[in-house]
Design a protein around this motif. Structure first.
Motif, PDB file in Angstrom:
ATOM      1  N   GLU A 222       0.836  -1.203   0.000  1.00 17.72           N
ATOM      2  CA  GLU A 222       0.000   0.000   0.000  1.00 17.72           C
ATOM      3  C   GLU A 222       0.873   1.256   0.000  1.00 17.72           C
ATOM      4  OE1 GLU A 222      -3.055   2.695  -0.018  1.00 17.72           O
ATOM      5  OE2 GLU A 222      -2.966   0.585  -0.613  1.00 17.72           O
ATOM      6  N   GLN A 223       1.940   1.238   0.775  1.00 16.02           N
ATOM      7  CA  GLN A 223       2.825   2.398   0.823  1.00 16.02           C
ATOM      8  C   GLN A 223       3.487   2.644  -0.536  1.00 16.02           C
ATOM      9  OE1 GLN A 223       6.672   2.315   3.054  1.00 16.02           O
ATOM     10  NE2 GLN A 223       5.768   3.988   4.231  1.00 16.02           N
ATOM     11  N   VAL A 224       3.944   1.582  -1.165  1.00 17.60           N
ATOM     12  CA  VAL A 224       4.582   1.715  -2.477  1.00 17.60           C
ATOM     13  C   VAL A 224       3.571   2.187  -3.511  1.00 17.60           C
ATOM     14  CG1 VAL A 224       5.643   0.406  -4.362  1.00 17.60           C
ATOM     15  CG2 VAL A 224       6.420   0.068  -2.010  1.00 17.60           C
ATOM     16  N   ARG A 225       2.354   1.691  -3.439  1.00 22.50           N
ATOM     17  CA  ARG A 225       1.327   2.134  -4.387  1.00 22.50           C
ATOM     18  C   ARG A 225       1.144   3.644  -4.301  1.00 22.50           C
ATOM     19  NH1 ARG A 225      -3.542   3.857  -4.657  1.00 22.50           N
ATOM     20  NH2 ARG A 225      -3.782   3.853  -2.380  1.00 22.50           N
ATOM     21  N   GLN A 226       1.055   4.155  -3.085  1.00 27.18           N
ATOM     22  CA  GLN A 226       0.872   5.588  -2.901  1.00 27.18           C
ATOM     23  C   GLN A 226       2.091   6.364  -3.375  1.00 27.18           C
ATOM     24  OE1 GLN A 226      -0.099   6.116   1.249  1.00 27.18           O
ATOM     25  NE2 GLN A 226      -2.115   5.165   1.056  1.00 27.18           N
ATOM     26  N   ASN A 231       4.997   9.780  -7.209  1.00 25.60           N
ATOM     27  CA  ASN A 231       6.296   9.985  -7.842  1.00 25.60           C
ATOM     28  C   ASN A 231       6.825   8.644  -8.340  1.00 25.60           C
ATOM     29  OD1 ASN A 231       8.919  10.604  -8.590  1.00 25.60           O
ATOM     30  ND2 ASN A 231       9.659  10.886  -6.487  1.00 25.60           N
ATOM     31  N   PRO A 232       6.588   8.299  -9.613  1.00 26.26           N
ATOM     32  CA  PRO A 232       7.005   6.989 -10.128  1.00 26.26           C
ATOM     33  C   PRO A 232       8.515   6.775 -10.130  1.00 26.26           C
ATOM     34  CG  PRO A 232       6.258   8.423 -11.905  1.00 26.26           C
ATOM     35  CD  PRO A 232       5.901   9.110 -10.627  1.00 26.26           C
ATOM     36  N   PHE A 233       9.278   7.857  -9.973  1.00 27.56           N
ATOM     37  CA  PHE A 233      10.730   7.725  -9.963  1.00 27.56           C
ATOM     38  C   PHE A 233      11.286   7.587  -8.540  1.00 27.56           C
ATOM     39  CE2 PHE A 233       9.654  10.568 -13.630  1.00 27.56           C
ATOM     40  CZ  PHE A 233       9.665   9.548 -14.571  1.00 27.56           C
ATOM     41  N   SER A 234      10.388   7.457  -7.562  1.00 28.29           N
ATOM     42  CA  SER A 234      10.819   7.232  -6.180  1.00 28.29           C
ATOM     43  C   SER A 234      11.268   5.799  -5.966  1.00 28.29           C
ATOM     44  CB  SER A 234       9.677   7.543  -5.214  1.00 28.29           C
ATOM     45  OG  SER A 234       8.640   6.571  -5.337  1.00 28.29           O
ATOM     46  N   LEU A 235      10.853   4.902  -6.876  1.00 27.07           N
ATOM     47  CA  LEU A 235      11.100   3.459  -6.739  1.00 27.07           C
ATOM     48  C   LEU A 235      10.552   2.934  -5.406  1.00 27.07           C
ATOM     49  CD1 LEU A 235      14.671   3.143  -8.299  1.00 27.07           C
ATOM     50  CD2 LEU A 235      12.442   2.951  -9.416  1.00 27.07           C
ATOM     51  N   GLY A 236       9.546   3.621  -4.885  1.00 30.31           N
ATOM     52  CA  GLY A 236       8.905   3.192  -3.651  1.00 30.31           C
ATOM     53  C   GLY A 236       9.692   3.452  -2.393  1.00 30.31           C
ATOM     54  N   VAL A 237      10.848   4.130  -2.508  1.00 29.71           N
ATOM     55  CA  VAL A 237      11.726   4.336  -1.351  1.00 29.71           C
ATOM     56  C   VAL A 237      11.357   5.597  -0.587  1.00 29.71           C
ATOM     57  CG1 VAL A 237      14.115   4.740  -0.617  1.00 29.71           C
ATOM     58  CG2 VAL A 237      13.620   3.088  -2.430  1.00 29.71           C
ATOM     59  N   PHE A 238      11.012   6.650  -1.306  1.00 27.02           N
ATOM     60  CA  PHE A 238      10.729   7.937  -0.676  1.00 27.02           C
ATOM     61  C   PHE A 238       9.279   8.337  -0.916  1.00 27.02           C
ATOM     62  CE2 PHE A 238      15.290   8.261  -1.956  1.00 27.02           C
ATOM     63  CZ  PHE A 238      15.826   8.245  -0.681  1.00 27.02           C
ATOM     64  N   GLY A 239       8.733   9.169  -0.004  1.00 21.35           N
ATOM     65  CA  GLY A 239       7.365   9.644  -0.168  1.00 21.35           C
ATOM     66  C   GLY A 239       7.089  10.862   0.685  1.00 21.35           C
ATOM     67  N   LYS A 240       5.880  11.375   0.560  1.00 26.18           N
ATOM     68  CA  LYS A 240       5.494  12.578   1.287  1.00 26.18           C
ATOM     69  C   LYS A 240       5.571  12.379   2.796  1.00 26.18           C
ATOM     70  CE  LYS A 240       2.320  14.186  -2.332  1.00 26.18           C
ATOM     71  NZ  LYS A 240       0.893  14.478  -2.684  1.00 26.18           N
ATOM     72  N   SER A 241       5.345  11.164   3.256  1.00 26.28           N
ATOM     73  CA  SER A 241       5.331  10.901   4.692  1.00 26.28           C
ATOM     74  C   SER A 241       6.720  10.968   5.315  1.00 26.28           C
ATOM     75  CB  SER A 241       4.712   9.526   4.975  1.00 26.28           C
ATOM     76  OG  SER A 241       5.433   8.502   4.310  1.00 26.28           O
ATOM     77  N   ASP A 242       7.769  11.148   4.491  1.00 24.02           N
ATOM     78  CA  ASP A 242       9.123  11.267   5.030  1.00 24.02           C
ATOM     79  C   ASP A 242       9.375  12.640   5.641  1.00 24.02           C
ATOM     80  OD1 ASP A 242       9.789   8.688   4.220  1.00 24.02           O
ATOM     81  OD2 ASP A 242      10.440   9.359   2.245  1.00 24.02           O
ATOM     82  N   GLN A 243       8.498  13.587   5.367  1.00 19.95           N
ATOM     83  CA  GLN A 243       8.673  14.914   5.937  1.00 19.95           C
ATOM     84  C   GLN A 243       8.415  14.868   7.434  1.00 19.95           C
ATOM     85  OE1 GLN A 243       5.848  16.871   3.229  1.00 19.95           O
ATOM     86  NE2 GLN A 243       7.559  18.093   2.445  1.00 19.95           N
ATOM     87  N   VAL A 244       9.331  15.428   8.195  1.00 20.13           N
ATOM     88  CA  VAL A 244       9.208  15.385   9.644  1.00 20.13           C
ATOM     89  C   VAL A 244       8.084  16.310  10.092  1.00 20.13           C
ATOM     90  CG1 VAL A 244      10.901  17.215  10.113  1.00 20.13           C
ATOM     91  CG2 VAL A 244      10.540  15.386  11.784  1.00 20.13           C
ATOM     92  N   GLN A 245       7.310  15.856  11.067  1.00 25.03           N
ATOM     93  CA  GLN A 245       6.191  16.612  11.608  1.00 25.03           C
ATOM     94  C   GLN A 245       6.444  16.902  13.085  1.00 25.03           C
ATOM     95  OE1 GLN A 245       3.796  17.555   9.488  1.00 25.03           O
ATOM     96  NE2 GLN A 245       4.722  16.365   7.816  1.00 25.03           N
ATOM     97  N   ALA A 246       5.721  17.860  13.597  1.00 26.90           N
ATOM     98  CA  ALA A 246       5.889  18.221  15.007  1.00 26.90           C
ATOM     99  C   ALA A 246       5.684  17.024  15.917  1.00 26.90           C
ATOM    100  CB  ALA A 246       4.921  19.344  15.373  1.00 26.90           C
ATOM    101  N   GLU A 247       4.715  16.167  15.549  1.00 22.07           N
ATOM    102  CA  GLU A 247       4.443  15.005  16.400  1.00 22.07           C
ATOM    103  C   GLU A 247       5.600  14.013  16.437  1.00 22.07           C
ATOM    104  OE1 GLU A 247       1.774  14.639  12.657  1.00 22.07           O
ATOM    105  OE2 GLU A 247       2.449  16.190  14.052  1.00 22.07           O
ATOM    106  N   ASP A 248       6.459  14.036  15.388  1.00 23.81           N
ATOM    107  CA  ASP A 248       7.636  13.160  15.405  1.00 23.81           C
ATOM    108  C   ASP A 248       8.575  13.552  16.531  1.00 23.81           C
ATOM    109  OD1 ASP A 248       7.047  11.510  13.115  1.00 23.81           O
ATOM    110  OD2 ASP A 248       7.468  13.240  11.865  1.00 23.81           O
ATOM    111  N   PHE A 249       8.757  14.854  16.734  1.00 22.98           N
ATOM    112  CA  PHE A 249       9.606  15.314  17.827  1.00 22.98           C
ATOM    113  C   PHE A 249       8.980  14.977  19.175  1.00 22.98           C
ATOM    114  CE2 PHE A 249      10.691  18.067  14.275  1.00 22.98           C
ATOM    115  CZ  PHE A 249      12.074  18.148  14.352  1.00 22.98           C
TER     116      PHE A 249
END
Length: 264
Positions: A222-226, A231-249
């Motif tokens: 599911e993650q790779v599909r999204q 971004n078809p050139f992400s090869l499923g490695v990177f995505g929008k969810s990689d951006q750090v959010q306040a809740e991560d801290f």
């Protein structure tokens, strides 16, 4: 001695990584032979097609990060291209797949064999394998890699002396040639290379062994599909969810670093 914790993991507990570490010099030699012997056309194809591209992870300054590899989401690159029917600006799916297979056979036969052997006896636990090079001056902004079922191993291949390190949570960790650094990348982290030389590692992403394989495969698909949709050139490695959010801290007790990161 290294001190291990929830995000900096002891590589010795992941015995399937031994095959990579035992062959680290062979793997390094394949990398350096490719860099020194590949034609201009082969190099261009490799950087344009075999490398996962991120639209969300940013760097400070102009220095760049080079990444390209032969295994993505458990599939060799030529299979991955066909599976997702990726269309490149200069190559159709079939042409890109055929060229990728030719390059893998020509330059990375030993690495491919190590991957195949490990996955054969470990139920395809290895998901991504690619070379990552930090060029001099690189400073990557704080981010996460949002797959709670995956760990990331870095096998040091070419590591210059000096300040080239991974900042994660409250620590600064250093790579060493011939050794693995294994991290849980769901924790906020930001690597840098403040030396005058390239740093190259073999990135090996693998499923956490304590999770149900059916569960982690379903999550990955599911993650790779999204990610491929965005971004078809992400090869499923990177995505929008990689951006750090306040809740991560906040989640990891690092709320004080919010202002620190903004200041940087």
């Amino acid at each position: 001695m290294a001190m291990f914790n929830d995000y900096h993991l002891n590589p010795m507990q992941f015995t399937f990584l031994n095959s990579f570490q035992d062959n680290w010099q062979v793997i390094r030699d394949e990398f350096t032979s490719f860099i020194n012997q590949a034609s201009t056309e082969e190099l261009a194809f490799t950087y344009n097609v075999l490398g996962p591209k991120s639209q969300t992870i940013k760097t400070k300054g102009k220095s760049k990060y080079s990444a390209w590899g032969i295994l993505f989401q458990g599939l060799f690159i030529e299979e991955y291209i066909r599976c997702h029917q990726i269309q490149y600006p200069d190559y159709g799916t079939d042409t890109a797949s055929e060229k990728a297979l030719a390059l893998r056979n020509k330059y990375f036969a030993n690495l491919a064999q190590v991957i195949a052997d490990v996955n054969l006896v470990n139920d395809n636990i290895i998901r991504n394998v690619y070379f990552g090079t930090f060029h001099p001056g690189l400073d990557i902004k704080l981010h996460v890699n949002d797959n709670p079922h995956m760990n990331r191993g870095y096998l040091g291949l070419i590591v210059p002396e000096g300040d080239v390190a991974m900042k994660i949570c409250h620590e600064q960790l250093y790579w060493h040639e011939g050794q693995f650094m294994v991290l849980d990348h769901s924790y906020p982290h930001c690597p840098h290379n403040y030396t005058n030389y390239d740093r190259t590692v073999l990135v090996v992403d693998f499923f956490k062994p304590d999770k149900s394989r059916e569960e982690v495969i379903a999550f990955e698909q599911e993650q790779v599909r999204q990610r491929m949709q965005d971004n078809p050139f992400s090869l499923g490695v990177f995505g929008k969810s990689d951006q750090v959010q306040a809740e991560d801290f906040i989640k990891y007790g690092l709320a004080h670093q919010l202002e620190w990161d903004k200041a940087l």
